[in-house]
Design an enzyme around this catalytic site. Structure first.
Site, PDB file in Angstrom:
ATOM      1  N   SER B  46       0.871  -1.169   0.000  1.00 28.24           N
ATOM      2  CA  SER B  46       0.000   0.000   0.000  1.00 28.24           C
ATOM      3  C   SER B  46       0.909   1.220   0.000  1.00 28.24           C
ATOM      4  O   SER B  46       1.783   1.346   0.864  1.00 28.24           O
ATOM      5  CB  SER B  46      -0.895  -0.023   1.238  1.00 28.24           C
ATOM      6  OG  SER B  46      -1.841   1.016   1.153  1.00 28.24           O
ATOM      7  N   GLU B  47       0.723   2.126  -0.956  1.00 20.56           N
ATOM      8  CA  GLU B  47       1.757   3.135  -1.215  1.00 20.56           C
ATOM      9  C   GLU B  47       1.885   4.201  -0.135  1.00 20.56           C
ATOM     10  O   GLU B  47       2.793   5.019  -0.183  1.00 20.56           O
ATOM     11  CB  GLU B  47       1.563   3.772  -2.597  1.00 20.56           C
ATOM     12  CG  GLU B  47       0.317   4.608  -2.757  1.00 20.56           C
ATOM     13  CD  GLU B  47      -0.827   3.814  -3.394  1.00 20.56           C
ATOM     14  OE1 GLU B  47      -0.848   2.574  -3.253  1.00 20.56           O
ATOM     15  OE2 GLU B  47      -1.694   4.445  -4.020  1.00 20.56           O
ATOM     16  N   ASN B  48       0.973   4.194   0.847  1.00 22.56           N
ATOM     17  CA  ASN B  48       1.178   5.106   1.971  1.00 22.56           C
ATOM     18  C   ASN B  48       2.214   4.581   2.968  1.00 22.56           C
ATOM     19  O   ASN B  48       2.510   5.261   3.941  1.00 22.56           O
ATOM     20  CB  ASN B  48      -0.154   5.389   2.690  1.00 22.56           C
ATOM     21  CG  ASN B  48      -0.820   4.138   3.204  1.00 22.56           C
ATOM     22  OD1 ASN B  48      -0.877   3.133   2.503  1.00 22.56           O
ATOM     23  ND2 ASN B  48      -1.317   4.182   4.419  1.00 22.56           N
TER      24      ASN B  48
END
Lengths: 232, 218, 218, 232
Positions: B46-48
């Site tokens: 998840s790119e966060n």
């Protein structure tokens, strides 16, 4: 004698020196890992014409969104905005400017700012509106665009724990943009849930070394959840 | 019959391989996680700033400090890792994520993708999509083949502002599985009961139809 | 009397301020740590990835995983932090280190410094010196004022290949404390018993001598 | 079915695929934090014509220095070398090539390589021999040079502990170049002191996420000290 004790006791001290027209870099992703008390202090101070680099701009009534109410923000540098009506309205009326920046490019621009790298090349945004007007250069047969770094007059950071020297650790995905933001402020202020003594944090696992941090303040956090999603 | 959202996700999931690190966009791509084929393991990024995303938490385990890129509360699997956004996009931009699934408004035969901006409408932003399409070697785009008015989304040239240039090779729509090669769409599979003619009619860009176009099975 | 190595370090140490993060090079600069003025705290950065360097360990506390940039075994103070070389030089390049002390072969009135390469001799490398001189706002160079043969090391133009261009403002030699301003050396202090004449004679670059040049006290 | 289990049991497996002429990025600073067993395996394999990016090249008889004995190294990309006689001799005779690179630039070139950034600007080396032939560009009135990133066919990393998924933590200053090296290899091999199960390392404090790591091997280390310095 202050030595390396970065702890301040009031929000007034925490943001002393913040004035109209300054640039702020703020950590946080959505409403996760945002420096709630520091944002509230900006609202209280009424500082205007701010440029804020932050991945998002909060929601109506929470996070950076509250700074829209009194039109304190001139410009946002963000990857995703408009979760709030007020934002949309000010944008459409031209009161608010937005520089949309791909999320990874934004993260890297802030990191570069803190690391003394004035610019770097990335493939992200090449051939898109983001690349317009930017230098294009080919490396190994692929096209990249030149992106310049960002620094701020202030960096506002939300940490989990800090020691009095300003060493900070973050908790879970509340880390997000905070470590880069911490490096890129002329004055970096970290709001945390707990302040501990030097030596209490494992030196091998400090996320933000104290050298980047000017002020530490103990905050209290609502930690509002934007999309509460549960499994049965 | 055109594919349901779930069936699109299911078809995409068959492209997963054991040991893949995978980034799934918002919408249909997220559903792919529900159809991971038995016997293989994939890990979700998840790119966060989370590698090893788990299912949504039960109500008693909700943690405001634990969200995904869609800002939903999530959990982490054993062996997960957390990192900054700069590190997360170093992974993405550096090509370390094996497989990316994204929605789109349009794709074209040059591999261009438009997914973030409709002129005249309020633009909320590209989030991490531009980084994802520029960084991934292996991207599948999911979308409906045409608009409700029957306007094709598989074009000779995207009409909307691009998210990325020359980076898309595979598209799964509600009607077909299509590959982009040599400046053309190649029709690889069709949805059950959907004729090749229907697909060709709803594909605006040049499309190559092989002799046999197998029907997808679910 | 020209200053001893220890006295040079001692003079440099007087420039330290409370709360400074400091990087000390190998040789005389390292000795500065022994003369931190009472009542102030400084924290030492070692560019191999340690902020908060402590003294050398006692024999029973030696740890091969704990070294400084000079590859000596060291300790860490309470409140230290460890990080990668990329992070370490992000600090240095980004101007976060307040004060840097480095040795040199030559400096000149343009603020250039040569410290790493003597043509014809085997070159071992610049290590972190080029990053340090490019990144620091506040650098003091320590060196002897002239070679044993009486050849000045404070020049109009460095003769050796540079380590950095236009980045040096302060030099403490065995004879004097000199600042570089407006393309000239400015003589600020002299070593005890060393005459202004001696210093001027051993300074090849243009030097400005104020009316009063105080003698250093130790 | 392998899943995410990256553990290999032999050094032969650890370096399978390494062939003559390849580029290797190796972690370590001096003799601290070097992948001792992997280096020994290269010596055993006899692989030649290697280009190695590593801050240093070991000493006579230890670390990367042992690869000089059979002339396995064609070129070093380093910031500081020549702690060994053999190195000096091969350099002077022209058998060995060295690309001297400032330490921070080397670290950043490797980080950039792993992060998909083909090039960046830095003030380091401007006006010096390092800047010769490189593009100069002015940002905000200051001159910077363009530096290109480095990637390797293999990255050799020394970790403290890894879990079977390849998540790695480092110990003290044995971290140094290892985290960047880990990101920049087509095949990244990590040699560690201990292998643990997934979940045993705190997910908020992983230094190198497993996504960068292809193989993990349990090593044993001499940990030779280069400059033993004690206080009384």
């Amino acid at each position: 004698m202050a030595g390396f004790n970065k702890v301040v006791n009031t929000y007034d001290e925490a943001l002393a020196g913040l004035t109209d027209g300054m640039t702020i870099i703020a950590g946080g992703f959505g409403l996760c890992g945002i420096p709630e008390g520091l944002i509230a202090q900006i609202k209280k101070m009424g500082t205007k014409q701010l440029t804020i680099a932050s991945n998002n701009c909060g929601v109506d009534g929470f996070g950076l969104g509250i700074l829209l109410e009194d039109r304190q923000i001139k410009k946002m540098i963000s990857s995703y905005v408009g979760e709030n009506e007020l934002f949309e309205r000010q944008l459409l009326s031209g009161e608010l400017e937005v520089e949309l920046t791909p999320q990874g490019t934004l993260a890297e621009k802030i990191r570069a700012g803190g690391a003394g790298i004035p610019a770097f090349y990335t493939a992200t945004g090449y051939g898109t509106p983001v690349g317009e007007g930017k230098e294009v250069r080919v490396f190994n047969g692929r096209s990249y665009i030149l992106e310049e770094s960002i620094t701020g007059d202030f960096a506002l950071v939300k940490g989990w724990k800090a020691d009095t020297y300003g060493n900070v650790i973050y908790r879970h995905t509340a880390m997000n943009f905070n470590p880069m933001a911490a490096t890129a402020g002329k004055i970096t202020v970290v709001e945390v849930e707990e302040i501990v003594q030097p030596g209490e944090l494992d030196m091998d696992h400090i996320h933000t070394p104290g050298i980047y941090v000017d002020r530490v303040i103990l905050g209290s956090f609502e930690k509002r959840i934007e999309r509460r999603t549960v499994s049965q | 019959m055109s594919l349901s959202r779930e069936q699109i996700a299911q078809r995409v999931a068959r492209e997963l391989k054991d040991g893949y690190y995978v980034n799934l966009g918002i919408g249909i791509p997220t559903l792919v996680a529900n159809y991971i084929p038995p016997g293989i393991e994939v890990m979700l990024q998840s790119e966060n700033g989370l590698l090893g995303m788990g299912p949504f938490p039960t109500a008693d385990k909700i943690d405001a400090d634990m969200i995904n890129a869609g800002k939903q509360t999530v959990t982490a699997i054993k062996g997960a890792s957390i990192f900054s956004s700069a590190e997360s996009f170093a992974m993405i931009r550096g090509g370390h994520v094996h497989f990316t699934v994204l929605g789109a408004f349009e794709v074209d035969v040059e591999g261009n993708i438009a997914s973030w901006m409709i002129p005249g409408k309020l633009v909320k932003g590209m989030g991490g999509a531009m980084d994802l399409v520029a960084g991934a070697h292996n991207i599948i785009v999911t979308m409906t083949h045409a608009s409700k008015d029957g306007e094709s989304k598989l074009l000779t040239r995207c009409s909307l502002p691009l998210t990325g240039a020359g980076c898309i090779k595979k598209v799964v729509t509600d009607l077909a599985y299509v590959e982009i090669r040599e400046g053309k769409f190649w029709l690889l599979e069709r949805a059950p009961g959907v004729s090749v003619d229907t697909i060709v009619k709803l594909t605006a860009g040049p499309i190559v139809v092989p002799e046999v176009v197998p029907e997808m099975c679910f």
